[in-house]
Scaffold this motif. Structure first.
Motif, PDB file in Angstrom:
ATOM      1  N   ARG A 174      -5.965  13.213  -0.885  1.00 38.90           N
ATOM      2  CA  ARG A 174      -5.377  11.994  -0.340  1.00 38.90           C
ATOM      3  C   ARG A 174      -5.477  10.879  -1.380  1.00 38.90           C
ATOM      4  NH1 ARG A 174      -2.484  13.098   4.381  1.00 38.90           N
ATOM      5  NH2 ARG A 174      -3.570  14.814   5.434  1.00 38.90           N
ATOM      6  N   ASP A 194      -3.089   0.392  -3.796  1.00 39.80           N
ATOM      7  CA  ASP A 194      -2.935  -0.952  -3.230  1.00 39.80           C
ATOM      8  C   ASP A 194      -2.620  -1.938  -4.344  1.00 39.80           C
ATOM      9  OD1 ASP A 194      -3.701  -0.949  -0.254  1.00 39.80           O
ATOM     10  OD2 ASP A 194      -5.318   0.215  -1.162  1.00 39.80           O
ATOM     11  N   ARG A 204      -4.453   6.782  -2.317  1.00 38.23           N
ATOM     12  CA  ARG A 204      -4.038   5.473  -1.816  1.00 38.23           C
ATOM     13  C   ARG A 204      -3.922   4.514  -2.996  1.00 38.23           C
ATOM     14  NH1 ARG A 204      -4.362   2.249   3.221  1.00 38.23           N
ATOM     15  NH2 ARG A 204      -4.297   0.054   2.582  1.00 38.23           N
ATOM     16  N   SER A 222       0.848  -1.185   0.000  1.00 36.53           N
ATOM     17  CA  SER A 222       0.000   0.000   0.000  1.00 36.53           C
ATOM     18  C   SER A 222       0.885   1.236   0.000  1.00 36.53           C
ATOM     19  CB  SER A 222      -0.940   0.020   1.201  1.00 36.53           C
ATOM     20  OG  SER A 222      -0.213   0.190   2.404  1.00 36.53           O
ATOM     21  N   TYR A 223       0.464   2.231  -0.762  1.00 35.73           N
ATOM     22  CA  TYR A 223       1.192   3.500  -0.843  1.00 35.73           C
ATOM     23  C   TYR A 223       0.177   4.613  -0.647  1.00 35.73           C
ATOM     24  CZ  TYR A 223       4.770   6.819  -2.398  1.00 35.73           C
ATOM     25  OH  TYR A 223       5.705   7.830  -2.449  1.00 35.73           O
ATOM     26  N   GLU A 224       0.426   5.483   0.350  1.00 37.68           N
ATOM     27  CA  GLU A 224      -0.479   6.596   0.624  1.00 37.68           C
ATOM     28  C   GLU A 224       0.299   7.898   0.564  1.00 37.68           C
ATOM     29  OE1 GLU A 224      -3.472   5.844   3.841  1.00 37.68           O
ATOM     30  OE2 GLU A 224      -2.163   4.126   4.238  1.00 37.68           O
TER      31      GLU A 224
END
Length: 664
Positions: free
Chosen positions: A619, A623, A621, A610-612
């Motif tokens: 925002r 996955d 995100r 996961s990268y946020e």
């Protein structure tokens, strides 16, 4: 000296594409040489923390430093279809010409980078753009097949899937609305729609074909005419290329190899870090400003000789010393020969002959550490006794005198396999007086590639072959009171994918020997300056994150699972906020590699990521889940990806591909 930083500028390409760049200039308006770093990792928020102290230092020392995002990455227009494409090089030629024509540049350009930027520095140099006067290439290679993150010794590296999975997240990151404006979302979703399944691109080419030859400057070193400073690290995975560049290039060239992993040497881990930025300025001053800095009076190779250390997975420092070799190949290095004996000894003279067999459990390799060190906890090889129990082991007598090894150890083997496709893993270790065993060097080899990576040939079961295994280059002191160990296995999990069948090797020790490149005891030592940096960008660590590594064995079903898990920061950096742009980053990834000791086709690899990223009101995100398995004939790859904006699903991608095993 104060400097000026321009957060974003556009560089126009002839086809209408614009590349994004960040520019660091001296405070005055003088025309100065320029230093280019050209990579796909997002100048805005991906490498910002590294860029400012480095490029700021160059600007403080009278250079225009420019950090450019490649086509299709960061805020740059276009599409990135793969690594090291001709389009990437073509764009670089235009970028260099554009830089040389700017009012702040005097027409002289240098190019530098590590990893991807080290690769394309060599590749662009081979294209000979007129304004390019010198390069610095760090942690790169001249051969994209033998020394990159996809294959090693003709075997598939499991990091091929790891890196391909990371690239799925990296290249799914959105363009920043503060830079590109309202069109950011449409461009982002188009980028995701066209995203290649990176690990499959590389798995399709399992031998050294034209795909890998493109961008491998070893095909013709004479294409490079500008001076080259090559940088390597013993804990890094690209260091074998450094001696080859010294030997193959005919242009002025120098090299430095330190104790570090895949980290610029001014921040090098394990330490000691060095004043690499000062060394770089000396290089640029000589070749871009015409100053006699004495840099060409340095030895061809300055290398760090590691002292023996306890085999622990986490290591921040390496005791040892710097040495210099005036020329490379070096006349001060001689080869010390040991014969492998049927008595499991390493003998400096004749040895008793013997026929020895080995069929390692498929989990052999658990103590191998990471293929590429990056400064993370737990990444170093641990006590090799964990793996020695499932290998053929040959020990020398305890050494009565200390000696230094610098270069590539070579193991000559005469062996036979009972299967047409088999692999061999070789480790050179330091047996310490307390019995612990530290790995010094290693190598793996697909035995169907014994004569050629371009044209592999199946083994004839039962037939003996003479095989040469060139281990990774190393710099190590074997101290008096220590012994030398060679260990031979038939697998190296979880670093490389297993062969299709459980193979047994028979070793004819009468025709097996180890050659160590031993450096003269009175050869020169050198000194390097301590680290220096430019001004750091303001960063707040919001959460330290965690990095864990463990393996477990199921004694009912006979499987071993090796797990690494980084939460918050992939390389241990934690969750960060770049304060001056308000952008927060969190990157988590878990690797799970499972195999049964008696069945190579049981191998399974799963990566969950996961990268946020974002700031107030924006925002993102990303996955991903990728998986790999195989049977005797076929590799199977699957992937899933989803991207969200402010909690809303914006796009999904799925891949399901298979590839025939090509003698692998």
């Amino acid at each position: 000296m104060t400097i000026r930083i321009t957060e974003h500028i556009w560089i126009p390409m002839s086809d209408g594409t614009r590349l994004g760049a960040r520019l660091f200039l001296p405070a005055d308006d003088a025309k100065v040489p320029a230093v280019l770093e050209y990579i796909p990792y997002r100048k805005r928020d991906g490498t910002r923390g590294r860029d400012e102290p480095m490029h700021g230092f160059f600007a403080e020392n009278g250079y225009a430093a420019i950090r450019v995002d490649m086509r299709g990455t960061g805020e740059s227009d276009g599409h990135m279809a793969d690594e090291y494409l001709k389009q990437e090089q073509d764009d670089a030629l235009e970028v260099i010409a554009w830089i040389a024509a700017q009012p702040w540049c005097d027409g002289n350009v240098g190019m530098m980078g590590k990893s991807w930027g080290g690769f394309n520095g060599l590749q662009v140099a081979a294209r000979r753009p007129p304004a390019l006067k010198a390069i610095i290439t760090a942690y790169s290679t001249d051969n994209r097949y033998t020394d990159d993150i996809h294959y090693m010794g003709g075997l598939l590296l499991n990091d091929n899937l790891w890196w391909g999975t990371i690239m799925l997240a990296y290249q799914s990151r959105p363009l920043d609305p503060e830079i590109v404006g309202e069109g950011w979302r449409e461009a982002w979703l188009k980028r995701v729609e066209n995203l290649p399944f990176f690990p499959a691109l590389w798995l399709e080419h399992q031998r050294y074909d034209s795909y890998w030859k493109h961008g491998s400057v070893c095909e013709d070193f004479s294409d490079i005419e500008v001076p080259v400073l090559a940088i390597g690290g013993w804990v890094d995975s690209y260091t074998n290329a450094v001696p080859r560049l010294l030997e193959g290039l005919k242009t002025p060239r120098k090299a430095i190899i330190g104790p570090w992993g895949h980290i610029y040497p001014q921040d090098g881990v394990p330490g000691p870090a060095i004043g690499f930025l000062q060394e770089a300025v000396r290089w640029w001053d000589h070749w871009l400003k015409g100053k006699d800095t004495g840099v060409m009076n340095e030895p061809d190779l300055r290398a760090y000789i590691n002292d023996s250390v306890a085999p622990t997975g986490t290591r921040t420092d390496s005791p040892g010393r710097w040495v210099g070799e005036a020329n490379w190949p070096s006349a001060s290095i001689a080869h010390k020969l040991f014969q492998l004996g049927g008595d499991h000894g390493l003998h400096p003279g004749s040895a008793p002959a013997g026929m020895l067999t080995i069929c390692s459990p498929q989990s052999h390799g658990k103590a191998g550490g990471e293929w590429m060190g990056t400064g993370c906890v737990g990444e170093h090889p641990t006590d090799q006794r964990l793996d020695d129990g499932s290998a053929l082991v040959f020990d020398s007598l305890v050494q009565t005198e200390s000696f230094d090894v610098l270069g590539a150890p070579v193991l000559k083997l005469r062996l036979a396999s009972d299967k047409p496709v088999a692999q061999v893993s070789v480790r050179l270790s330091d047996v310490r007086p307390d019995g612990t065993v530290t790995r010094v060097s290693y190598q793996v080899l697909n035995l169907t590639h014994r004569d050629s990576h371009e044209q592999p040939e199946a083994l004839v079961p039962g037939q003996f072959y003479d095989v040469v295994v060139k281990l990774n280059d190393c710099g190590h002191r074997f101290a008096a009171g220590h012994a030398i160990r060679v260990a031979i296995g038939t697998s190296y999990w979880p670093m490389v994918w297993p062969s299709p069948e459980l193979a047994t090797l028979t070793i004819d020790t009468a025709n097996c020997s180890l050659s160590l490149p031993v450096r003269k005891a009175d050869a020169a030592e050198v000194q390097l300056p301590p680290p220096a940096h430019g001004p750091a960008t303001p960063i707040t660590q919001l959460d330290p994150g965690t990095v864990r590594r463990w393996s477990s064995q199921d004694h009912v079903v006979g499987t071993t699972t090796y797990v690494t898990e980084g939460i918050g920061g992939l390389f241990g950096e934690g969750i960060l906020r770049f304060d001056d742009i308000g952008t927060e980053l969190s990157h988590s990834l878990k690797r799970e590699l499972t195999i049964a000791d008696n069945d190579p086709t049981s191998a399974e690899y799963v990566l969950t990521q996961s990268y946020e990223m974002g700031r107030e009101g924006w925002r993102i995100r990303i996955d991903t889940v990728t998986k790999m398995r195989s049977d005797r004939d076929t590799f199977y790859l699957t992937g899933e990806l989803s991207v969200e904006e402010n909690g809303l699903l914006r796009a999904e991608r799925n891949w399901d591909q298979s590839f025939p095993r090509d003698l692998m």
